[in-house]
Design a protein around this motif. Structure first.
Motif, PDB file in Angstrom:
ATOM      1  N   VAL A 199     -64.925 -33.875   8.444  1.00  0.00           N
ATOM      2  CA  VAL A 199     -64.920 -32.699   9.319  1.00  0.00           C
ATOM      3  C   VAL A 199     -64.101 -32.886  10.588  1.00  0.00           C
ATOM      4  N   MET A 200     -63.839 -34.117  11.022  1.00  0.00           N
ATOM      5  CA  MET A 200     -63.093 -34.313  12.262  1.00  0.00           C
ATOM      6  C   MET A 200     -61.673 -33.768  12.117  1.00  0.00           C
ATOM      7  N   PRO A 201     -61.195 -32.977  13.088  1.00  0.00           N
ATOM      8  CA  PRO A 201     -59.911 -32.295  12.938  1.00  0.00           C
ATOM      9  C   PRO A 201     -58.740 -33.214  12.636  1.00  0.00           C
ATOM     10  N   GLU A 202     -58.678 -34.396  13.291  1.00  0.00           N
ATOM     11  CA  GLU A 202     -57.525 -35.267  13.031  1.00  0.00           C
ATOM     12  C   GLU A 202     -57.544 -35.832  11.620  1.00  0.00           C
ATOM     13  N   HIS A 203     -58.736 -35.979  11.044  1.00  0.00           N
ATOM     14  CA  HIS A 203     -58.833 -36.485   9.676  1.00  0.00           C
ATOM     15  C   HIS A 203     -58.527 -35.389   8.655  1.00  0.00           C
ATOM     16  N   VAL A 204     -58.944 -34.160   8.959  1.00  0.00           N
ATOM     17  CA  VAL A 204     -58.549 -33.036   8.110  1.00  0.00           C
ATOM     18  C   VAL A 204     -57.034 -32.895   8.115  1.00  0.00           C
ATOM     19  N   LEU A 205     -56.434 -33.008   9.290  1.00  0.00           N
ATOM     20  CA  LEU A 205     -54.970 -32.943   9.406  1.00  0.00           C
ATOM     21  C   LEU A 205     -54.306 -34.031   8.579  1.00  0.00           C
ATOM     22  N   MET A 206     -54.771 -35.253   8.702  1.00  0.00           N
ATOM     23  CA  MET A 206     -54.176 -36.377   7.987  1.00  0.00           C
ATOM     24  C   MET A 206     -54.227 -36.172   6.477  1.00  0.00           C
ATOM     25  N   LEU A 207     -55.311 -35.566   5.986  1.00  0.00           N
ATOM     26  CA  LEU A 207     -55.534 -35.465   4.544  1.00  0.00           C
ATOM     27  C   LEU A 207     -55.065 -34.142   3.934  1.00  0.00           C
ATOM     28  N   SER A 208     -54.638 -33.197   4.790  1.00  0.00           N
ATOM     29  CA  SER A 208     -54.282 -31.884   4.235  1.00  0.00           C
ATOM     30  C   SER A 208     -53.060 -31.232   4.865  1.00  0.00           C
ATOM     31  N   LEU A 252     -49.955 -36.586  31.497  1.00  0.00           N
ATOM     32  CA  LEU A 252     -49.731 -35.425  30.652  1.00  0.00           C
ATOM     33  C   LEU A 252     -50.085 -35.694  29.193  1.00  0.00           C
ATOM     34  N   GLY A 253     -51.017 -34.923  28.655  1.00  0.00           N
ATOM     35  CA  GLY A 253     -51.302 -34.931  27.225  1.00  0.00           C
ATOM     36  C   GLY A 253     -50.757 -33.653  26.610  1.00  0.00           C
ATOM     37  N   VAL A 254     -50.073 -33.778  25.488  1.00  0.00           N
ATOM     38  CA  VAL A 254     -49.502 -32.620  24.795  1.00  0.00           C
ATOM     39  C   VAL A 254     -49.867 -32.719  23.324  1.00  0.00           C
ATOM     40  N   VAL A 255     -50.332 -31.609  22.758  1.00  0.00           N
ATOM     41  CA  VAL A 255     -50.642 -31.569  21.332  1.00  0.00           C
ATOM     42  C   VAL A 255     -49.827 -30.453  20.691  1.00  0.00           C
ATOM     43  N   VAL A 256     -49.146 -30.800  19.598  1.00  0.00           N
ATOM     44  CA  VAL A 256     -48.296 -29.860  18.868  1.00  0.00           C
ATOM     45  C   VAL A 256     -48.733 -29.878  17.405  1.00  0.00           C
ATOM     46  N   ASP A 257     -49.360 -28.798  16.984  1.00  0.00           N
ATOM     47  CA  ASP A 257     -49.834 -28.689  15.599  1.00  0.00           C
ATOM     48  C   ASP A 257     -50.683 -29.886  15.189  1.00  0.00           C
ATOM     49  N   GLY A 258     -51.463 -30.390  16.134  1.00  0.00           N
ATOM     50  CA  GLY A 258     -52.408 -31.468  15.849  1.00  0.00           C
ATOM     51  C   GLY A 258     -51.921 -32.861  16.160  1.00  0.00           C
ATOM     52  N   TYR A 259     -50.631 -33.032  16.480  1.00  0.00           N
ATOM     53  CA  TYR A 259     -50.082 -34.350  16.797  1.00  0.00           C
ATOM     54  C   TYR A 259     -49.883 -34.459  18.314  1.00  0.00           C
ATOM     55  N   GLN A 286     -54.469 -17.033   7.318  1.00  0.00           N
ATOM     56  CA  GLN A 286     -53.056 -17.082   7.710  1.00  0.00           C
ATOM     57  C   GLN A 286     -52.673 -18.482   8.169  1.00  0.00           C
ATOM     58  N   GLU A 287     -53.501 -19.095   9.001  1.00  0.00           N
ATOM     59  CA  GLU A 287     -53.189 -20.431   9.516  1.00  0.00           C
ATOM     60  C   GLU A 287     -53.246 -21.488   8.414  1.00  0.00           C
ATOM     61  N   ALA A 288     -54.029 -21.227   7.372  1.00  0.00           N
ATOM     62  CA  ALA A 288     -54.180 -22.207   6.292  1.00  0.00           C
ATOM     63  C   ALA A 288     -52.941 -22.304   5.409  1.00  0.00           C
ATOM     64  N   GLU A 289     -51.909 -21.510   5.709  1.00  0.00           N
ATOM     65  CA  GLU A 289     -50.670 -21.595   4.942  1.00  0.00           C
ATOM     66  C   GLU A 289     -50.003 -22.966   5.078  1.00  0.00           C
ATOM     67  N   THR A 290     -50.353 -23.717   6.116  1.00  0.00           N
ATOM     68  CA  THR A 290     -49.726 -25.028   6.333  1.00  0.00           C
ATOM     69  C   THR A 290     -50.329 -26.119   5.462  1.00  0.00           C
ATOM     70  N   ILE A 291     -51.376 -25.801   4.725  1.00  0.00           N
ATOM     71  CA  ILE A 291     -52.092 -26.852   4.000  1.00  0.00           C
ATOM     72  C   ILE A 291     -51.259 -27.343   2.817  1.00  0.00           C
ATOM     73  N   ASP A 292     -51.376 -28.615   2.515  1.00  0.00           N
ATOM     74  CA  ASP A 292     -50.625 -29.204   1.413  1.00  0.00           C
ATOM     75  C   ASP A 292     -51.086 -28.576   0.096  1.00  0.00           C
ATOM     76  N   PRO A 293     -50.128 -28.225  -0.793  1.00  0.00           N
ATOM     77  CA  PRO A 293     -50.518 -27.571  -2.036  1.00  0.00           C
ATOM     78  C   PRO A 293     -51.386 -28.421  -2.951  1.00  0.00           C
ATOM     79  N   VAL A 294     -51.442 -29.729  -2.726  1.00  0.00           N
ATOM     80  CA  VAL A 294     -52.291 -30.569  -3.570  1.00  0.00           C
ATOM     81  C   VAL A 294     -53.779 -30.316  -3.301  1.00  0.00           C
ATOM     82  N   VAL A 295     -54.071 -29.667  -2.169  1.00  0.00           N
ATOM     83  CA  VAL A 295     -55.460 -29.409  -1.778  1.00  0.00           C
ATOM     84  C   VAL A 295     -55.893 -28.043  -2.304  1.00  0.00           C
TER      85      VAL A 295
END
Length: 406
Positions: free
Chosen positions: A28-37, A257-264, A66-75
Motif C-alpha cells: 500500500v505504500m505509495p513509493e512501493h506501488v510506484l516501483m511495482l506498477s 528544497l524537496g521536489v517530487v515529480v510523478d512520485g520521484y 484517468q490517472e491510472a493510465e500510467t500503470i504498466d500494462p503487465v498489471v
C-alpha cells in the motif's frame, strides 16, 4: 511520463516471495506501488497484490481511472468505489475486491509492510496513509484462507537500494525540475524578502514551470528557507524553519528544497548572499564546494559510504572547519525525500553499488556566519557518479561568480 519497466520489479519481488515461501505481497505504500506498477497513487488508497508467480493486481479507487493510465500494462487493474455518496466504506470495498481475488487463488501465507514507520506521501501529501493492523483485519475479513502473515517491508526496502534505468529517468527528471526552483531562488533573493516569502515563491515557480516539463504530470515542491546568521547557524537540523524574518544586506539565505515529480524525488540545497559576499563567506563556500567535489570523486562501485563521507570531511577539516560540519554527508533518495539506504556517514561500511542514488551535502554552520550547504543528488554508475540535475554553485545571482559545479 513514460510507462516504467515495472515488470522487472514484479519479477524481482516474485522471486523474493518464492525464496521466503510467501504466497502473496500486499502493498500500500505509495513509493512501493510506484516501483511495482509505474502508478503514483493520488491518495494512498491503492492496494497492489503481487503473488509468487508474478501475477499482479492493482485495486484503485474508480475516481482515478484517468490517472491510472500510467500503470504498466503487465498489471491487472481493478477499480473499486470510493469517495462517492453511494460508495461503501473503504474496508468493505476492499474486502469485496480482495474476496473476489482470493476466490480465484489459494493464497495462505501473506506478506504486508508491517514494520514500516516512514514513507513518501502520495500526491495528496496533506494526508498520509500507512499500513496498519486494519489492513490485516481487512484481509482476514475477505477470506478464511489467510494463514500466517509476515513482514515484507525488509524485502521492499532492499529492492529500493538500487534504481533501474527507468527509475533513474524519473529521478533525473525530478533533479532537472528542481533546477527551476534553484534558478528562481538565485534571482528572487533580495534584501527585505522574508524566508516565508522566498519559500512560497520557489514552490509556486516549480509547480507552474515544472508541470509539463519533459512530460511531467504531477509536480510538488517543499521549500524551506533560513535567513541570516541565527537561522542559518542551525541549518544542520533535518529541516529549516521558514519565518517572517526579512533578509538583510550581507545575510546568507539557505534554501532546503524537496521536489517530487510523478512520485520521484530530488533533494537540493543552495545558498545565496544578499548583496556581495564577504571574503569569509566566499571562502567558506569554496571549502564546502571542494568537499562536495571530493565526495563525488570518491564515489564508485565497491567504495564504501564511509569513504565518501571521509573524503568530504577531510577537506572541511583541512581548512579548520571540522567542528562546524556536524551532520552526515548524505542519505538515500529517489523514491522518497529521505531514504535510509545508503547513509553517507563516517563509520558506514555500506558498499556502493551501481544504481544507488543518494545526496552529497557537506555544510559549514557558524553563529557569526550562518549556514553554507551545497546539496546535490548523485547516482552511482559503472564509471563513478552522475550528478542528477547539475546546477551552478555561487553566492551571488551572477554566473560570473560561479564556483565549479561538478
Amino acid at each position: 511520463m513514460t510507462i516504467t519497466g515495472a515488470h522487472d520489479r514484479i519479477a524481482e519481488l516474485a522471486a523474493r516471495l518464492e525464496q521466503e515461501n510467501t504466497d502473496l505481497a500486499v502493498v500500500v505504500m505509495p513509493e512501493h506501488v510506484l516501483m511495482l506498477s509505474g502508478f503514483w497513487p493520488m491518495l494512498g488508497r491503492t492496494v497492489l497484490l503481487c503473488d509468487r508467480t508474478g501475477s499482479t493486481v492493482a485495486l484503485i479507487p474508480d475516481c482515478y481511472r484517468q490517472e491510472a493510465e500510467t500503470i504498466d500494462p503487465v498489471v491487472d487493474v481493478r477499480f473499486f468505489s470510493f469517495g462517492l455518496v453511494d460508495s461503501p466504506n473503504l474496508e468493505d470495498s476492499l474486502s469485496t475486491e480482495i474476496s473476489r481475488l482470493f476466490s480465484e487463488h489459494r493464497w495462505t501465507r501473506i506478506g504486508w509492510e508491517r514494520s514500516l514507520d516512514q514513507g513518501a506521501p502520495s500526491w495528496n501529501s496533506a494526508d498520509m496513509v500507512f499500513p496498519s493492523a486494519k489492513l490485516e483485519e481487512t484481509l482476514r475479513r475477505a477470506t478464511e484462507h489467510v494463514g500466517a502473515t509476515v513482514d515484507i517491508a525488509p524485502i521492499l526496502l532492499d529492492m529500493k537500494r538500487c534504481k533501474n534505468e527507468s527509475e533513474l529517468e524519473g529521478i533525473r527528471r525530478a533533479g532537472e525540475v528542481s533546477c527551476i526552483g534553484l534558478r528562481f531562488f538565485d534571482r528572487f533573493v533580495e534584501s527585505g524578502r522574508t524566508g516565508v516569502e522566498i519559500a512560497a515563491a520557489v514552490e509556486r515557480e516549480i509547480m507552474v514551470q515544472g508541470t509539463g516539463y519533459g512530460g511531467a504530470r504531477r509536480v510538488r515542491a517543499f521549500a524551506q528557507v533560513a535567513t541570516g546568521p541565527r537561522e542559518g547557524a542551525v541549518g544542520y537540523r533535518p529541516n529549516e524553519i521558514s519565518t517572517d524574518r526579512p533578509a538583510g544586506s550581507g545575510d546568507l539565505v539557505l534554501l532546503e528544497l524537496g521536489v517530487v515529480v510523478d512520485g520521484y524525488w530530488a533533494d537540493r540545497t543552495r545558498v545565496r548572499c544578499v548583496g556581495g559576499p564577504t571574503e569569509t563567506q566566499q571562502q567558506v563556500l569554496s571549502v564546502v564546494n571542494e568537499a562536495r567535489q571530493a565526495a563525488i570523486h570518491a564515489i564508485r562501485p565497491g567504495a564504501t559510504a564511509g569513504d565518501v563521507d571521509r573524503a568530504a570531511r577531510a577537506v572541511v577539516r583541512r581548512y579548520g572547519y571540522g567542528d562546524d560540519f556536524p551532520h552526515i554527508t548524505g542519505h538515500g533518495t529517489g523514491f522518497a525525500y529521505h531514504e535510509p539506504y545508503p547513509t553517507i556517514a563516517p563509520n558506514s561500511t555500506a558498499v556502493l553499488e551501481e544504481g544507488m542514488v543518494f545526496t552529497v551535502e557537506p555544510g559549514i554552520y557558524r553563529a557569526d556566519l550562518g549556514g553554507v550547504r551545497i546539496e546535490d543528488n548523485v547516482a552511482v554508475t559503472a564509471q563513478g557518479a552522475e550528478v542528477l540535475g547539475p546546477y551552478r554553485v555561487g553566492l551571488s545571482g551572477s554566473e560570473n561568480d560561479d564556483e565549479r559545479s561538478s
